[in-house]
Design an enzyme around this catalytic site. Structure first.
Site, PDB file in Angstrom:
ATOM      1  N   HIS A  70       6.086  -0.376  -8.363  1.00  0.00           N
ATOM      2  CA  HIS A  70       5.600  -0.199  -9.730  1.00  0.00           C
ATOM      3  C   HIS A  70       6.662   0.322 -10.688  1.00  0.00           C
ATOM      4  CE1 HIS A  70       4.574   4.011  -8.333  1.00  0.00           C
ATOM      5  NE2 HIS A  70       5.033   4.280  -9.531  1.00  0.00           N
ATOM      6  N   SER A 127       8.542   8.801  -9.223  1.00  0.00           N
ATOM      7  CA  SER A 127       8.183   7.651  -8.391  1.00  0.00           C
ATOM      8  C   SER A 127       9.408   7.009  -7.769  1.00  0.00           C
ATOM      9  CB  SER A 127       7.455   6.597  -9.228  1.00  0.00           C
ATOM     10  OG  SER A 127       6.083   6.826  -9.215  1.00  0.00           O
ATOM     11  N   ASP A 170       3.653  -0.986  -2.136  1.00  0.00           N
ATOM     12  CA  ASP A 170       4.290  -0.400  -3.317  1.00  0.00           C
ATOM     13  C   ASP A 170       5.747  -0.037  -3.024  1.00  0.00           C
ATOM     14  OD1 ASP A 170       4.585   0.450  -5.902  1.00  0.00           O
ATOM     15  OD2 ASP A 170       3.704   2.428  -5.564  1.00  0.00           O
TER      16      ASP A 170
END
Length: 522
Positions: free
Chosen positions: A144, A250, A174
């Site tokens: 993402h 992230s 992911d």
């Protein structure tokens, strides 16, 4: 005074006042003082000897952590991300996978995803972290972080900013694998997430809000967290921590106290867009396996059993199926030609063990199956009609199939313009009635085996079970239903208190079992 400040002071006062009261009692009360030596002289072993110092770990690991900036859309494109996040708006809920919205509502955030922490981001930019896994320039991060990007820049710890190639991405895990043109880079050592236990210290490095090489620490809160709910993939058994993770973290590494990577920081639970004490990381074993496949083939292959599963097993279902409790996975359908089909698994079977390990619920099974290579042989414990048996299944390759909108089931007509359904069959004892499924709807739903459509449901039964007009009944207990006559035969002889297991399909093609207690909510 600011309301948050007032609350904070109130909380502080309420915390310190009892401590002050205890101190006063020790100085004035003989009985309290007499107790103190007994506590001090206890021979209990000292479990915690002091807080750890992470300075050496950070010095060794930090050079292998990078900052990632991805441009979303083309350079001249007014991208959706840039248009939406102008510095005053929050997370774009449409960007969060449906599976997480159903579990956590609007609270689950993906640090670094477009929109989260929008106040800190330039328009059309995705900000995140990553880490070097090999000296020749391979970097791991989250899908993402780079999803939809036209260009990706990687900033190294020595100040260099290099353009990165996206080798491959995988939305299911992911994970994204990047490559930069550089040599002799400081790479991190990979550990394993399999040995992690709640209470262990872990450290996160990343770039929250663009503040590169920020360090936070905490403990593992839980392991094996799965994505409960329906509507999306469920392939990861997350590591839950209380490590402070924020937008920009992230893709950064989660490390154990030996400086080994044990996870990739991926998501947070938040009502504000910022850290609230719950963070999730992808186990590094799974991420490295995905990265190896991305490097070799550009995609990630996953295995499957070939079954769809009920969202829950209720007490009524457990009683009807002869189960000792509500644990396990209730099979709603079996894909023809799959490993489960060849092994003889059928709808209404309950899978309670996978390779000797207990299966708690339907969110637990996919994350055990998917990481295995297609062709792997696994052992299942299956309960059918209250009797357990062992089943060997050879897993096949997962086929991703989107479930489209099959349309509504009400107010339909056949091609000649006349109503396609026969008159409703009253079933007052059941609390609902059914009618024939029109041929046009049967074809549109892809139901060669047929079924009957629910035409009406009592309010009480609808509230209790979720049954609604328009659902198609495909099976009653273990009897296949292709017509109203089949349905009437299957329910013949029922009496008050009996439980019917209905396999129903929604207009969107989702199947599940519903337990109806006869006369229970009519």
């Amino acid at each position: 005074m600011n309301a948050h400040v007032r609350l904070g002071l109130i909380g502080l006062i309420s915390l310190t006042m009892p401590l002050a009261a205890c101190a006063k009692q020790d100085s004035t009360s003989g009985s309290a003082a007499a107790i103190a030596p007994t506590i001090a002289q206890s021979s209990a072993p000292q479990i915690v000897t002091g807080l750890p110092d992470f300075t050496r770990l950070v010095e060794q690991v930090a050079p292998g952590v990078v900052n990632i900036d991805a441009t979303i859309g083309g350079p001249d494109e007014d991208s959706a991300a840039g248009a939406q996040f102008d510095g005053s708006q929050g997370i774009d809920e449409s960007q969060i996978p449906e599976i997480f919205r159903q579990i956590f509502g609007p609270g689950l955030q993906m640090p670094g995803m477009d929109g989260e922490g929008g106040r800190m981001r330039p328009r059309g930019k995705s900000m995140g972290s990553g880490f070097i896994i090999s000296p020749d320039g391979y970097i791991l991060t989250n899908n993402h972080v780079v999803d939809g990007s036209s260009t990706v820049q990687v900033k190294l710890s020595d100040g260099r900013s290099l353009k990165a190639k996206v080798v491959g991405t995988d939305q299911g895990y992911d994970v994204a694998l990047l490559k930069i043109d550089a040599r002799n880079l400081p790479s991190l050592r990979m550990g394993t997430a399999n040995s992690l236990k709640p209470g262990q210290w872990v450290v996160a490095l990343g770039s929250p809000f663009g503040l590169d090489h920020s360090v936070t620490a905490g403990v593992v809160s839980a392991t094996g967290r799965t994505q409960a709910g329906m509507g999306g993939p469920n392939y990861v058994r997350f590591i839950q921590t209380d490590v402070a993770i924020n937008p920009g973290n992230s893709g950064g590494p989660l490390l154990n106290t030996s400086g080994e990577v044990v996870g990739i920081n991926s998501q947070i639970f938040s009502q504000s867009g910022g850290y609230m004490g719950i963070s999730f990381a992808i186990p590094i074993d799974l991420a490295i396996s995905a990265a190896d496949q991305l490097k070799k083939t550009g995609k990630v292959s996953r295995a499957m059993l070939g079954v769809t599963m009920n969202p829950e097993i209720s007490e009524a279902m457990a009683s009807k199926l002869g189960l000792p409790d509500t644990n396990g996975v209730l099979v709603t359908s079996v894909q023809p030609g799959s490993g489960a089909d060849k092994a003889g698994i059928k709808p209404m079977d309950v899978i309670t063990e996978f390779n000797g390990e207990k299966v708690s619920d339907y969110s637990d099974l996919p994350s055990r199956v998917a990481p295995l290579p297609p062709g792997t042989k696994v052992s299942l414990t299956v309960i059918r009609d209250g009797k357990p048996r062992k089943v060997e299944v050879t897993l096949t390759a997962l086929e991703q199939k989107a479930v489209g909108d099959a349309g509504g089931l009400q107010d339909e007509t056949d091609s000649d313009g006349t109503p396609g359904a026969s008159p409703a069959v009253p079933q007052r004892a059941l609390g609902f009635s059914v009618q024939e499924l029109p041929e046009s709807q049967r074809q549109r739903l892809g139901l060669p085996e047929g079924g009957v459509v629910i035409s009406s449901v009592s309010r009480a039964l609808a509230a209790e079970t979720g049954l609604a007009p328009g659902l198609v009944v495909l099976q009653v207990n273990r009897s296949e239903i292709s017509s109203v006559a089949d349905f009437n035969k299957a329910v013949a002889g029922i009496k008050k208190g009996d439980v019917l297991m209905l396999l129903v399909q929604s207009p969107r093609g989702v199947r599940q079992f519903v337990a109806v207690t006869v006369g229970g909510a009519g």
